[in-house]
Design a protein around this motif. Sequence first.
Motif, short mmCIF file in Angstrom:
data_model
loop_
_atom_site.label_atom_id
_atom_site.label_comp_id
_atom_site.label_asym_id
_atom_site.label_seq_id
_atom_site.Cartn_x
_atom_site.Cartn_y
_atom_site.Cartn_z
N UNK A 249 0.85 -1.19 0.00
CA UNK A 249 0.00 0.00 0.00
C UNK A 249 0.88 1.23 0.00
N UNK A 250 0.61 2.15 -0.92
CA UNK A 250 1.31 3.45 -0.91
C UNK A 250 0.28 4.55 -0.96
N UNK A 251 0.52 5.64 -0.22
CA UNK A 251 -0.37 6.80 -0.25
C UNK A 251 0.47 8.05 -0.07
N UNK A 252 0.27 8.99 -0.98
CA UNK A 252 0.93 10.30 -0.86
C UNK A 252 -0.15 11.37 -0.95
N UNK A 259 -3.14 10.10 -3.33
CA UNK A 259 -2.79 9.32 -4.53
C UNK A 259 -1.99 8.10 -4.11
N UNK A 260 -2.29 6.94 -4.70
CA UNK A 260 -1.50 5.77 -4.34
C UNK A 260 -1.95 4.48 -5.01
N UNK A 261 -1.45 3.36 -4.46
CA UNK A 261 -1.77 2.03 -5.00
C UNK A 261 -2.04 1.05 -3.85
N UNK A 262 -2.83 0.05 -4.15
CA UNK A 262 -3.12 -1.03 -3.20
C UNK A 262 -2.91 -2.35 -3.94
N UNK A 263 -2.22 -3.29 -3.30
CA UNK A 263 -2.08 -4.63 -3.88
C UNK A 263 -2.73 -5.65 -2.95
N UNK A 264 -3.51 -6.54 -3.54
CA UNK A 264 -4.17 -7.61 -2.80
C UNK A 264 -3.51 -8.94 -3.18
N UNK A 265 -3.03 -9.67 -2.15
CA UNK A 265 -2.38 -10.99 -2.37
C UNK A 265 -1.23 -10.93 -3.40
N UNK A 310 -4.66 -0.26 5.17
CA UNK A 310 -3.39 -0.61 5.85
C UNK A 310 -2.95 -1.99 5.40
N UNK A 311 -1.65 -2.19 5.40
CA UNK A 311 -1.12 -3.52 5.07
C UNK A 311 -1.66 -4.54 6.06
N UNK A 312 -1.94 -5.74 5.55
CA UNK A 312 -2.41 -6.82 6.42
C UNK A 312 -3.92 -6.92 6.53
N UNK A 313 -4.65 -5.86 6.10
CA UNK A 313 -6.12 -5.92 6.14
C UNK A 313 -6.64 -7.04 5.24
#
Length: 353
Positions: A249-252, A259-265, A310-313
């Motif tokens: 997860x990145x957020x700026x 602005x950002x990205x989320x990765x699942x698995x 958040x990471x781990x969600x």
Amino acid sequence: MSILKLDEKMVEYAVYGGAVLGGGGGGWIEDGLQIGRLALEIGQPSLYSIDEFADEDLFVTVSMVGAPAAKDQFVKPIHYGKALDILTQKIGKTVNALHTNENGAGTTVNGWFQSAITGIPLVDFACNGRAHPTGAMGSLNLSEVEGYISHQAGVGGKGDNYIEISISGSLEKAASMIRKASVEAGGLVAVARNPVTCAYAKANGAAGAITQAIEVGEALLARQGEAAIESVVSKLGGQVVTMGTVTDFTLETTGGFDVGTVRINDEHEMTFWNEYMTIEKDGERFATFPDLIMTLDAKTARPIVTAAIQKGQQLAVIAVPKAKLLLSSTMSNTKLLKPIEDIIHKSIISYLG
């Protein structure tokens, strides 16, 4: 029924349904519940069908502008009322109805408080039936009206950050100044803007958007866990794209936006600009803004906005095709959608189809 008396249950439905339709943006559930309940404490807001109004009646948009994740953001109910006061004095005309700019946890109930304190009717209408990042996307395609002068007022911040601003100019300039004011105020301002006639609103916005949010919220809260997620997907005609763990997860917060990205698995990647813009896996695109992409807690089904990831969600990711949503004419305006590509560095326009 063309006039609906709003109650405590509808506040909850509107906020949770709005959170789903926010598509990752549109404010916070707690803020929406607070302002919706406050509206009921101080008055009895009712929701009027757009058909209750004459074509020439004047509608005003009320909204919040800024980055929900900003640490110093400060907007209170009094700021909503003050922004409306400033705009009304500026235009010197009777305002016949108020409405929100978009659906979202905080934004679906925009206008409820202002309606309760002023007695100005609240119309079952949004500039856009889903949340969107830029002010221009929530401005009913007024960017295409030659010579249109936008009037906007913004209020927010506390202490040395407190700001009241009234601006008139081209839609682009006025929206840009309000966005800058939100940054100066610590991240958010309450805004009243862009008076238009009922006829113009009908032709360019999302009539029935608030009712839709209430119905989606009811579908969500009537069940629990995965059953609630399935209920929402069924109600909106969408699908569950994936379920899994947030592995990256990145957020700026930049220029008044998150602005950002989320990765699942480590497989599905989502981009966001306040709201989710894309979801893809191995180059295959599953949904593209203005399609609705939204994250919900996989166990509780609580909607999770981008600023709260958040990471781990453990999340479920749902997608709803744009054809199933109540959308503004701005959502097919490539000039307004093109800037997304520069922000997220992915193709959007070629997927509009």
